[in-house]
Design an enzyme around this catalytic site. Structure first.
Site, short mmCIF file in Angstrom:
data_model
loop_
_atom_site.label_atom_id
_atom_site.label_comp_id
_atom_site.label_asym_id
_atom_site.label_seq_id
_atom_site.Cartn_x
_atom_site.Cartn_y
_atom_site.Cartn_z
N GLU A 299 -3.19 -9.07 2.71
CA GLU A 299 -4.42 -9.85 2.81
C GLU A 299 -4.99 -10.11 1.42
O GLU A 299 -4.91 -9.25 0.55
CB GLU A 299 -5.44 -9.10 3.68
CG GLU A 299 -5.00 -8.95 5.12
CD GLU A 299 -6.05 -8.29 6.01
OE1 GLU A 299 -7.13 -7.91 5.48
OE2 GLU A 299 -5.81 -8.18 7.22
N HIS A 317 -9.57 -11.44 9.31
CA HIS A 317 -10.01 -10.03 9.35
C HIS A 317 -11.51 -9.93 9.63
O HIS A 317 -12.30 -9.40 8.84
CB HIS A 317 -9.68 -9.32 8.04
CG HIS A 317 -9.59 -7.83 8.19
ND1 HIS A 317 -8.76 -7.04 7.44
CD2 HIS A 317 -10.25 -6.96 9.03
CE1 HIS A 317 -8.91 -5.77 7.78
NE2 HIS A 317 -9.81 -5.71 8.74
#
Length: 567
Positions: A299, A317
């Site tokens: 990420e 997220h």
């Protein structure tokens, strides 16, 4: 009240743990209380944007600073002299950053995940790491349900098409959740919340969790099944497992082949639990109907192959991205920072024994720490074995915290490094001390007794015991080296050992009186007439060493020691 008068209990003793540690570099740690000569207020650094409620929860007792934790040069400069740092996910606190923070005592992650914190390096440096493990559980559970509904009704795709000027009702025909099978992998706090919410849709909940009992499953209204059964029978599968070597890729090519062709997969837990390449292949091949993913192996991720598929819903997220979750997380870790910098145990610490401390155990923490300091004052050689014995009614509870407090106490007055609940076990290991926690329900004179026993390098042994009595939970010393006593623990305690004979007490009183030192209380214990005597004196003020020497010479004592417990 658990602490109090004696109750006769069964005589079963068990050793509940033996503390052994791997070798750790000799960089000791810093105390969780800041020295008053260093700064008037401990410094807390906010490395990312946190809610106003977080600052309010810290209160006025700290100097609050701010920096951009994502800027490495700013971070390394700003962290140099701080006592605590609060971060979210953008700040990387690795070994380099921790080493640069010479005064750092607490790292607080305002959230659940700790991928951006080097916990091993923090522990070796004696830095407590805390997080907010329950702050986002409602938000994560609700996002899971939202993703399931989005998959069932194609909500994001239909919205996007309509905004592009396309009216496609027939293309986005969905399915109802009513009477569908929902498979939940991992029935922890979030998994259980998801189950509770989906029951309202009249779904059948299947669950796989090897650590959940059938009684707990029945309480939640779910049916426990094997993983293969869950994969084969579920219409929607959501995973809520921790990320471990065993769970990485748990939903991979083999798992997708076992699912229905009409099944949907949801992952809002941890990136990597779902094999992303295998997911793309399964979606393209039609092995499953679709997927919703909120977390990714790396990420930020913005261009994974399955992002282009129309039967996939993705979010960046967002599991903890609600106002409520962020505020809960910030307030939670702010409270933990306050506890840590006050030298208290922190329930949400991840690199020191944490968890909820039972109300009946909590009063024993300051008691056993003082016992540790008394124990150290009586030693005359290096310690090789150290036992913490918890006897009585509280022995059935989780008393690991008492072992930590005892270790903090025995090192508090003897090492040059400042001692904390984090580094006390490390210091014990570095000194070659084997530590055991022993519990037993058996007590004779009190409902609960805490005893510290140690073997010294010269073959001798030391022991001290204490308890709490009465409605005010008075701390009392009830045993020293096998002698039974009962005397309140005061800030200044003198321990004297000598051969039994007349006139000794008068001599001790005379010497103290000549030096204007008042005796608040005194107790004398002996095992045989004419044998060794142990005298304990509580004193109103500290006793100078020359006065202790005068007492030893005046009565021919074997030992005269003062224990100064004044903060």
């Amino acid at each position: 009240m658990t602490w109090g008068p004696a109750s006769l209990l069964s005589s079963t003793t068990r050793i509940t743990s033996t503390t052994r540690f791997t070798k750790i570099p000799t960089r000791y740690t810093r105390e969780l209380k800041r020295s008053p000569v260093t700064s008037t207020k401990p410094v807390v650094l906010l490395a990312e944007e946190l809610s106003p409620a977080t600052v309010e929860a810290l209160g006025p007792d700290f100097e609050i600073r701010q920096t951009d934790g994502s800027d490495r040069s700013q971070l390394l400069s700003a962290i140099a002299d701080v006592d605590a740092i609060l971060v979210r996910s953008a700040t990387q606190l690795d070994a380099e950053a921790i080493a640069a923070a010479k005064n750092l005592k607490v790292i607080a992650r305002a959230g659940v995940g700790l991928d951006n914190v080097d916990i091993k390096a923090a522990t070796q440096a004696g830095v407590m790491v805390v997080n907010a493990p329950t702050s986002n559980i409602v938000s994560a559970a609700e996002l899971t349900v939202g993703h399931i509904l989005s998959l069932a009704r194609h909500i994001p795709q239909a919205s996007s098409a309509l905004k592009d000027g396309e009216w496609k009702r027939s293309k986005y025909t969905g399915i109802e959740l009513f009477e569908k099978n929902i498979g939940i992998i991992g029935l922890g706090r979030i998994g259980a919340l998801v189950a509770a919410r989906l029951k309202g849709f009249d779904t059948k909940i299947l669950a796989y969790d090897p650590y959940i009992t059938s009684a707990r499953a029945a309480q939640l209204g779910v049916q426990l099944v094997t993983l293969d059964e869950l994969l084969a029978q579920s219409d929607f599968i959501t995973i809520h497992m921790p990320k471990t070597p065993e769970t990485v890729g748990m939903l991979g090519a083999d798992a997708f082949k076992k699912m229905k062709g009409t099944a949907y997969v949801v992952n809002v837990a941890r990136g990597g639990l779902v094999d992303e390449e295998a997911l793309y292949t399964a979606l393209q091949a039609g092995d499953i109907a679709g997927a919703a993913v909120d977390v990714f192996s790396k990420e930020p991720s913005t261009d994974l192959p399955f992002f282009k598929l129309d039967n996939v819903v993705v979010t960046p997220h967002l599991g903890a991205s609600t106002d409520e979750a962020q505020e809960k997380a910030g307030v939670s870790v702010a409270k933990s920072v306050r506890l840590a910098l006050a030298g208290e145990l922190v329930p949400d610490a991840v690199n020191v024994a944490g968890g909820v401390i039972a109300p009946d155990v909590r009063p024993g923490i300051p008691l056993v720490e003082k016992l540790g300091r008394i124990f150290t004052a009586l030693t005359h050689a290096s310690l090789t074995q150290f036992d913490v014995e918890v006897a009585g009614e509280i022995s059935s509870l989780d008393v690991k915290v008492l072992e930590l407090a005892a270790l903090k106490g025995i090192f508090a007055d003897v090492v040059t490094e400042q001692v904390s609940y984090v580094n006390a076990p490390v210091i014990a290991e570095q000194r070659g001390i084997n530590v055991r926690l022993i519990t037993t329900p058996d007590t004779e004179s009190y409902r609960n007794v805490l005893t510290l026993r140690g073997a010294l390098s010269d073959g001798s042994q030391i022991s001290v015991a204490g308890t709490l009595t009465g409605p005010k939970q008075i701390q009392k010393l009830v045993g020293v080296n096998g002698y039974e006593v009962e005397i309140p623990i005061s800030e200044h305690l003198v321990v004297v050992s000598y051969s039994d004979r007349p006139g000794v007490i008068g001599t001790i009183g005379h010497i103290l009186g000549m030096n204007n030192i008042n005796i608040a209380g005194m107790q004398v214990a002996r095992q045989t007439e004419g044998g060794q005597v142990l005298a304990l004196l509580t004193i109103d003020s500290s006793v100078p060493q020359q006065v202790l020497d005068a007492i030893k010479a005046g009565i021919g004592a074997d030992m005269v020691r003062e224990v100064d417990l004044e903060d």
